[in-house]
Scaffold this active site. Structure first.
Site, PDB file in Angstrom:
ATOM      1  CG  ASP A   1      -2.284   0.647   0.911  1.00 22.50           C
ATOM      2  OD1 ASP A   1      -2.273   1.862   0.612  1.00 22.50           O
ATOM      3  OD2 ASP A   1      -3.333  -0.011   0.973  1.00 22.50           O
TER       4      ASP A   1
ATOM      5  CG  HIS B   1      -0.518   1.740  -3.320  1.00 21.64           C
ATOM      6  ND1 HIS B   1      -1.795   1.437  -2.914  1.00 21.64           N
ATOM      7  CD2 HIS B   1      -0.051   0.623  -3.926  1.00 21.64           C
ATOM      8  CE1 HIS B   1      -2.080   0.180  -3.247  1.00 21.64           C
ATOM      9  NE2 HIS B   1      -1.030  -0.324  -3.864  1.00 21.64           N
TER      10      HIS B   1
END
Length: 545
Positions: free
Chosen positions: A321, A348
């Site tokens: 993430d 991310h």
């Protein structure tokens, strides 16, 4: 006597800024040691050091013998013996005087692992995990359950139900240091509850990918609420079932030379080359046996929410993430943050948001390297929010950034998700990107550059010496989640004085509310990234990449 610093060497690059005309020239030179200090807007931060031997209040020896980064399933197959070292670690912390440290050490017969459930840190006490020692988390959901009986499952109840592995409240002058490892065992099969013997923590998390109606109930690795002067130094945090490092309401966080890695080599194959049918998205009714960063959902790396005077330096992050997520959802917001000399891999992006309600300001990202490995979810630098949780983000500077193999190198998005009730609009102002070099992606070319804002709150961004090799980023694209139909939209661009390689495309094709101030007067060479990229495996033997 001052303690010696970590013996492990890290790679760094020297960054030099040429001021005056705001031209930023960046020179990178590989070295073998990190600098002993970082200059921030609030002063000089020196590299932390390990405690002196005389400051160790108690040494806690390891009791387990892991093999290839794993504990044998027989060690904790019986849920009643799932966390045998919890009491010894917690007791040592509780009885340690302020100003001293608890040291976790290798056992007398070569034991290198400790197996624990949730433990609570103490104000003024440092947890020192020695080189060669790994703290393994219990895989028994009952050890973390807060009383709701939900930990270890995914359902429609959104209440927090799991205590973190390590937590602390209103800590002053505490920290976790050393060359050891904290391993959340996210890919190990659970031993109690509805998923006992069938699913891992990451299988539970992946259910949220398959259905937007469910919430995962997994523990975080470290969660600290309130306090000041918290230090992370040298430690590896890996395989968290959920977020790795979460802070809320702290004044003073230093994270120096840490590593965040999920999944580690223990739960995958080299290069994340999982065989067909072994990962969560292809397994029905049974647990997965191989994981990739794309299948370990919600494993944020470093989240300094609602905190100020935050430094992360000389650190390495690869996860499933956000690499970093600076949030501001309540309280007094987040301000005075510095991210210097860091390497990012799968993930991310170094992000602000999505909660920006109470504001983010005075943030600098300096000397950043991002290698996204052509992941479909790879992001470089990002500011994200929406009209349900937006606020003012201002005074953010990125300088000296090297990027490759990233799908979305530049994201500034006020429409991160659809907003049905628009009550808190995002506003991104005084954003500067200076000295940014994208070397391209085999899978995505120049990738995507997203610039999207509301008409009442236009994005104000300055781009200076921002250059892409070969294919240029796709900046003119269809809108999303309620944004204008054509992007970029509602953005004031200031170009220069250094070249912006995709400026012409922006000027020729864009949506409404876009203005340009073109002040390009110089054509500098792109930031030199020839020595910037290093394999994660060169700094961590646990890394598959």
């Amino acid at each position: 006597m001052k303690a010696k610093s970590l013996s492990q060497k890290v790679l760094s690059r020297a960054v030099c800024a040429t001021l005056g005309t705001m031209m930023f020239a960046t020179a990178f030179a590989a070295t073998t040691t990190s600098s002993s200090s970082v200059q921030t807007s609030w002063g000089t931060i020196n590299e932390p050091s390990l405690p002196v031997a005389s400051a160790v209040c108690k040494a806690v020896p390891a009791t387990q013998k892991p093999v290839n980064g794993l504990l044998d399933a027989s060690v904790d197959a019986d849920p009643t013996t799932s966390a045998p070292d919890t009491t010894a670690i917690q007791s040592a912390i509780d009885h340690c005087p302020v100003g001293e440290a608890v040291k976790l050490v290798v056992g007398s017969h070569g034991e290198s692992g400790l197996l624990t459930g949730p433990i609570t840190l103490k104000s003024g006490v440092t947890l020192w995990i020695d080189k060669g020692v790994t703290v393994f988390a219990s895989r028994n959901p009952a050890d973390y359950d807060s009383g709701l009986g939900l930990c270890g499952i995914a359902n429609t109840n959104s209440k927090d139900s799991c205590y973190p592995l390590i937590s602390g409240n209103h800590l002053v002058n505490s920290g976790i240091v050393g060359e050891g490892v904290i391993d959340g065992r996210g890919g190990s099969v659970l031993t109690t509850g509805d998923n006992a013997g069938s699913k891992t923590w990451w299988d539970v998390a992946y259910q949220t990918k398959l259905s937007s109606k469910v919430t995962q109930h997994n523990p975080r690795l470290l969660d600290v609420n309130g306090g000041s002067n918290f230090t992370l130094y040298g430690v590896t945090f890996q395989n968290s079932p959920n977020f790795h490092l979460v802070f809320d309401g702290l004044d003073g966080i230093t994270a120096w030379g840490i590593k965040i890695l999920t999944p580690s080599l223990a739960y995958t194959q080299p290069g994340y080359a999982c065989a067909e049918g072994t990962t969560p998205d292809t397994v029905n009714g049974t647990y997965a046996t191989c994981f990739t960063p794309e299948t370990v959902k919600n494993t944020d790396g470093f989240d300094p929410g609602e905190s100020s005077h935050v430094l992360m330096a000389y650190s390495y992050i690869s996860t499933g993430d956000d690499h970093v997520a600076v949030k501001a959802g309540s309280g007094s917001g987040s301000q005075h943050l510095m991210f210097a000399h860091n390497h990012l891999y799968y993930g991310h992006g170094l992000s602000i948001g999505s909660e920006t309600n109470t504001g983010v300001s005075d943030m600098t990202v300096e000397d950043l390297v991002v290698d996204g490995h052509d992941s479909s979810e790879s992001v470089g630098i990002r500011i994200k929010s929406d009209a349900t949780r937006g606020g003012l983000v201002s005074g953010v500077t990125y300088q000296g950034v090297c990027v490759r193999n990233v799908r979305q190198p530049l994201v500034f998005d006020a429409f991160y998700s659809a907003a049905k009730t628009k009550t808190k609009y995002p506003s991104f102002r005084n954003i500067t990107v200076t000295g940014f070099h994208d070397m391209g992606s085999a899978a995505y070319g120049g990738g995507e550059a997203i610039f999207a804002a509301y008409a009442k709150y236009p994005l104000q961004i300055a781009l200076n010496n921002v250059q892409f090799d070969g294919a240029q980023p796709k900046a003119s694209m269809k809108g999303h989640d309620g944004s204008p139909s054509v992007l970029p939209a509602n953005t004031t661009f200031t170009f220069g004085p250094g070249t912006v390689s995709f400026a012409q495309e922006l000027e020729q094709q864009h949506g409404g509310g876009v203005t340009f101030v073109d002040s390009v007067t110089q054509s500098p060479a792109p930031v030199d990234c020839s020595n910037a990229f290093v394999k994660y495996s060169s700094v961590s033997a646990n890394s598959p990449i």
